[in-house]
Design a protein around this motif. Structure first.
Motif, PDB file in Angstrom:
ATOM      1  N   SER A  35      -1.489   0.064   4.370  1.00  0.00           N
ATOM      2  CA  SER A  35      -1.801  -1.363   4.369  1.00  0.00           C
ATOM      3  C   SER A  35      -0.515  -2.168   4.469  1.00  0.00           C
ATOM      4  O   SER A  35       0.581  -1.640   4.277  1.00  0.00           O
ATOM      5  CB  SER A  35      -2.566  -1.752   3.101  1.00  0.00           C
ATOM      6  N   GLU A  36      -0.685  -3.459   4.742  1.00  0.00           N
ATOM      7  CA  GLU A  36       0.470  -4.351   4.805  1.00  0.00           C
ATOM      8  C   GLU A  36       0.947  -4.743   3.414  1.00  0.00           C
ATOM      9  O   GLU A  36       2.135  -4.857   3.163  1.00  0.00           O
ATOM     10  CB  GLU A  36       0.121  -5.602   5.615  1.00  0.00           C
ATOM     11  N   ARG A  37      -0.003  -4.945   2.483  1.00  0.00           N
ATOM     12  CA  ARG A  37       0.337  -5.345   1.117  1.00  0.00           C
ATOM     13  C   ARG A  37      -0.483  -4.534   0.110  1.00  0.00           C
ATOM     14  O   ARG A  37      -1.639  -4.229   0.355  1.00  0.00           O
ATOM     15  CB  ARG A  37       0.074  -6.836   0.911  1.00  0.00           C
ATOM     16  N   THR A  38       0.151  -4.274  -1.028  1.00  0.00           N
ATOM     17  CA  THR A  38      -0.519  -3.546  -2.106  1.00  0.00           C
ATOM     18  C   THR A  38      -0.224  -4.239  -3.426  1.00  0.00           C
ATOM     19  O   THR A  38       0.906  -4.608  -3.700  1.00  0.00           O
ATOM     20  CB  THR A  38      -0.014  -2.088  -2.186  1.00  0.00           C
ATOM     21  N   SER A  39      -1.268  -4.429  -4.236  1.00  0.00           N
ATOM     22  CA  SER A  39      -1.131  -5.036  -5.553  1.00  0.00           C
ATOM     23  C   SER A  39      -1.756  -4.091  -6.579  1.00  0.00           C
ATOM     24  O   SER A  39      -2.927  -3.734  -6.455  1.00  0.00           O
ATOM     25  CB  SER A  39      -1.834  -6.393  -5.570  1.00  0.00           C
ATOM     26  N   ILE A  40      -0.976  -3.707  -7.591  1.00  0.00           N
ATOM     27  CA  ILE A  40      -1.444  -2.757  -8.597  1.00  0.00           C
ATOM     28  C   ILE A  40      -1.510  -3.451  -9.956  1.00  0.00           C
ATOM     29  O   ILE A  40      -0.546  -4.087 -10.381  1.00  0.00           O
ATOM     30  CB  ILE A  40      -0.513  -1.532  -8.687  1.00  0.00           C
ATOM     31  N   ASN A  41      -2.658  -3.307 -10.627  1.00  0.00           N
ATOM     32  CA  ASN A  41      -2.826  -3.807 -11.985  1.00  0.00           C
ATOM     33  C   ASN A  41      -3.036  -2.581 -12.875  1.00  0.00           C
ATOM     34  O   ASN A  41      -4.135  -2.029 -12.949  1.00  0.00           O
ATOM     35  CB  ASN A  41      -4.022  -4.758 -12.075  1.00  0.00           C
ATOM     36  N   SER A  42      -1.966  -2.139 -13.527  1.00  0.00           N
ATOM     37  CA  SER A  42      -2.044  -0.901 -14.316  1.00  0.00           C
ATOM     38  C   SER A  42      -2.891  -1.063 -15.577  1.00  0.00           C
ATOM     39  O   SER A  42      -3.470  -0.087 -16.051  1.00  0.00           O
ATOM     40  CB  SER A  42      -0.651  -0.403 -14.677  1.00  0.00           C
ATOM     41  N   ARG A  43      -2.978  -2.277 -16.117  1.00  0.00           N
ATOM     42  CA  ARG A  43      -3.790  -2.489 -17.315  1.00  0.00           C
ATOM     43  C   ARG A  43      -5.275  -2.306 -17.007  1.00  0.00           C
ATOM     44  O   ARG A  43      -6.008  -1.683 -17.759  1.00  0.00           O
ATOM     45  CB  ARG A  43      -3.541  -3.876 -17.890  1.00  0.00           C
ATOM     46  N   GLU A  44      -5.730  -2.866 -15.883  1.00  0.00           N
ATOM     47  CA  GLU A  44      -7.139  -2.755 -15.497  1.00  0.00           C
ATOM     48  C   GLU A  44      -7.415  -1.539 -14.614  1.00  0.00           C
ATOM     49  O   GLU A  44      -8.560  -1.286 -14.254  1.00  0.00           O
ATOM     50  CB  GLU A  44      -7.572  -4.028 -14.775  1.00  0.00           C
ATOM     51  N   LYS A  45      -6.365  -0.819 -14.247  1.00  0.00           N
ATOM     52  CA  LYS A  45      -6.456   0.368 -13.387  1.00  0.00           C
ATOM     53  C   LYS A  45      -7.124   0.043 -12.052  1.00  0.00           C
ATOM     54  O   LYS A  45      -8.048   0.720 -11.616  1.00  0.00           O
ATOM     55  CB  LYS A  45      -7.183   1.510 -14.089  1.00  0.00           C
ATOM     56  N   THR A  47      -6.262  -1.243  -7.886  1.00  0.00           N
ATOM     57  CA  THR A  47      -5.295  -1.413  -6.814  1.00  0.00           C
ATOM     58  C   THR A  47      -5.996  -2.163  -5.691  1.00  0.00           C
ATOM     59  O   THR A  47      -7.111  -1.812  -5.305  1.00  0.00           O
ATOM     60  CB  THR A  47      -4.793  -0.052  -6.296  1.00  0.00           C
ATOM     61  N   VAL A  48      -5.332  -3.200  -5.165  1.00  0.00           N
ATOM     62  CA  VAL A  48      -5.888  -3.988  -4.069  1.00  0.00           C
ATOM     63  C   VAL A  48      -4.978  -3.818  -2.858  1.00  0.00           C
ATOM     64  O   VAL A  48      -3.784  -4.107  -2.918  1.00  0.00           O
ATOM     65  CB  VAL A  48      -6.003  -5.476  -4.446  1.00  0.00           C
ATOM     66  N   PHE A  49      -5.554  -3.318  -1.768  1.00  0.00           N
ATOM     67  CA  PHE A  49      -4.849  -3.173  -0.499  1.00  0.00           C
ATOM     68  C   PHE A  49      -5.339  -4.289   0.423  1.00  0.00           C
ATOM     69  O   PHE A  49      -6.552  -4.488   0.546  1.00  0.00           O
ATOM     70  CB  PHE A  49      -5.152  -1.819   0.148  1.00  0.00           C
ATOM     71  N   THR A  50      -4.433  -5.017   1.070  1.00  0.00           N
ATOM     72  CA  THR A  50      -4.826  -6.074   1.989  1.00  0.00           C
ATOM     73  C   THR A  50      -4.017  -5.980   3.274  1.00  0.00           C
ATOM     74  O   THR A  50      -2.895  -5.475   3.281  1.00  0.00           O
ATOM     75  CB  THR A  50      -4.617  -7.472   1.366  1.00  0.00           C
ATOM     76  N   GLY A  51      -4.615  -6.475   4.360  1.00  0.00           N
ATOM     77  CA  GLY A  51      -3.930  -6.545   5.642  1.00  0.00           C
ATOM     78  C   GLY A  51      -3.977  -5.250   6.427  1.00  0.00           C
ATOM     79  O   GLY A  51      -3.189  -4.354   6.179  1.00  0.00           O
ATOM     80  N   ASN A  52      -4.913  -5.143   7.350  1.00  0.00           N
ATOM     81  CA  ASN A  52      -5.040  -3.969   8.226  1.00  0.00           C
ATOM     82  C   ASN A  52      -5.028  -2.651   7.449  1.00  0.00           C
ATOM     83  O   ASN A  52      -4.220  -1.763   7.699  1.00  0.00           O
ATOM     84  CB  ASN A  52      -3.948  -3.954   9.294  1.00  0.00           C
ATOM     85  N   VAL A  53      -5.933  -2.526   6.512  1.00  0.00           N
ATOM     86  CA  VAL A  53      -5.999  -1.345   5.662  1.00  0.00           C
ATOM     87  C   VAL A  53      -6.672  -0.207   6.416  1.00  0.00           C
ATOM     88  O   VAL A  53      -7.733  -0.377   7.015  1.00  0.00           O
ATOM     89  CB  VAL A  53      -6.777  -1.631   4.359  1.00  0.00           C
ATOM     90  N   SER A  54      -6.035   0.949   6.394  1.00  0.00           N
ATOM     91  CA  SER A  54      -6.609   2.161   6.985  1.00  0.00           C
ATOM     92  C   SER A  54      -6.673   3.232   5.910  1.00  0.00           C
ATOM     93  O   SER A  54      -5.847   3.256   4.993  1.00  0.00           O
ATOM     94  CB  SER A  54      -5.754   2.662   8.144  1.00  0.00           C
ATOM     95  N   LEU A  55      -7.647   4.104   6.029  1.00  0.00           N
ATOM     96  CA  LEU A  55      -7.807   5.169   5.054  1.00  0.00           C
ATOM     97  C   LEU A  55      -8.239   6.438   5.770  1.00  0.00           C
ATOM     98  O   LEU A  55      -9.030   6.387   6.719  1.00  0.00           O
ATOM     99  CB  LEU A  55      -8.871   4.798   4.016  1.00  0.00           C
ATOM    100  N   GLU A  63     -10.417   2.097   9.858  1.00  0.00           N
ATOM    101  CA  GLU A  63      -9.196   1.411  10.271  1.00  0.00           C
ATOM    102  C   GLU A  63      -9.380  -0.094  10.117  1.00  0.00           C
ATOM    103  O   GLU A  63     -10.495  -0.600  10.150  1.00  0.00           O
ATOM    104  CB  GLU A  63      -8.878   1.715  11.739  1.00  0.00           C
ATOM    105  N   ASN A  64      -8.285  -0.803   9.992  1.00  0.00           N
ATOM    106  CA  ASN A  64      -8.221  -2.262  10.052  1.00  0.00           C
ATOM    107  C   ASN A  64      -9.222  -2.991   9.165  1.00  0.00           C
ATOM    108  O   ASN A  64      -9.821  -3.978   9.584  1.00  0.00           O
ATOM    109  CB  ASN A  64      -8.375  -2.735  11.496  1.00  0.00           C
ATOM    110  N   ALA A  65      -9.392  -2.521   7.951  1.00  0.00           N
ATOM    111  CA  ALA A  65     -10.243  -3.254   7.000  1.00  0.00           C
ATOM    112  C   ALA A  65      -9.482  -4.477   6.505  1.00  0.00           C
ATOM    113  O   ALA A  65      -8.245  -4.495   6.453  1.00  0.00           O
ATOM    114  CB  ALA A  65     -10.619  -2.372   5.826  1.00  0.00           C
TER     115      ALA A  65
END
Length: 119
Positions: A35-45, A47-55, A63-65
């Motif tokens: 992904s283009e950006r990743t945000s992790i919240n370890s307290r709430e466990k 992870t948010v992936f944004t921008g052309n996410v592929s898995l 692709e491109n979620a």
């Protein structure tokens, strides 16, 4: 001499069994994100992936979620507006009953069941 041979045979057998069981494949499916950006919240466990996410994984790929939210607490992956979504293996498919225009697919990692808006 016979006692030494028996002890040696038991040792070799136990060593062989422990090696065989340690080499078994894990049942957990590894999810590989890009992904283009990743945000992790370890307290709430979460992870948010944004921008052309592929898995890619053994169960499915896309692709491109627009956005993907992984919640480890409830073992859930929410996928928003994916393209080229392919299910390789799943234990089930359920209807979520959400808004059909939202275009969200929910994957439950423990049960390997997909939930989506069927329209």
């Amino acid at each position: 001499m016979i006692k030494n041979l028996k002890a040696w045979a038991v040792s070799v057998l136990l060593l062989g069994l422990s090696f065989a069981f340690s080499r078994q494949k894990s049942n957990e499916d590894r999810l590989k994100f890009k992904s283009e950006r990743t945000s992790i919240n370890s307290r709430e466990k979460t992870t948010v992936f944004t921008g052309n996410v592929s898995l890619s994984s053994e169960a499915f790929s896309f692709e491109n979620a627009k956005k993907v939210i992984v919640n480890e607490t409830i073992n859930e992956v929410k996928i928003y507006k994916p393209r080229n979504f392919k299910i390789i293996h799943a234990n089930g498919l359920t209807k979520t009953g959400g808004n059909a225009e939202q275009d969200v697919i929910v994957y439950h990692t423990k049960t390997k069941v997909f939930g989506c808006n069927l329209y």
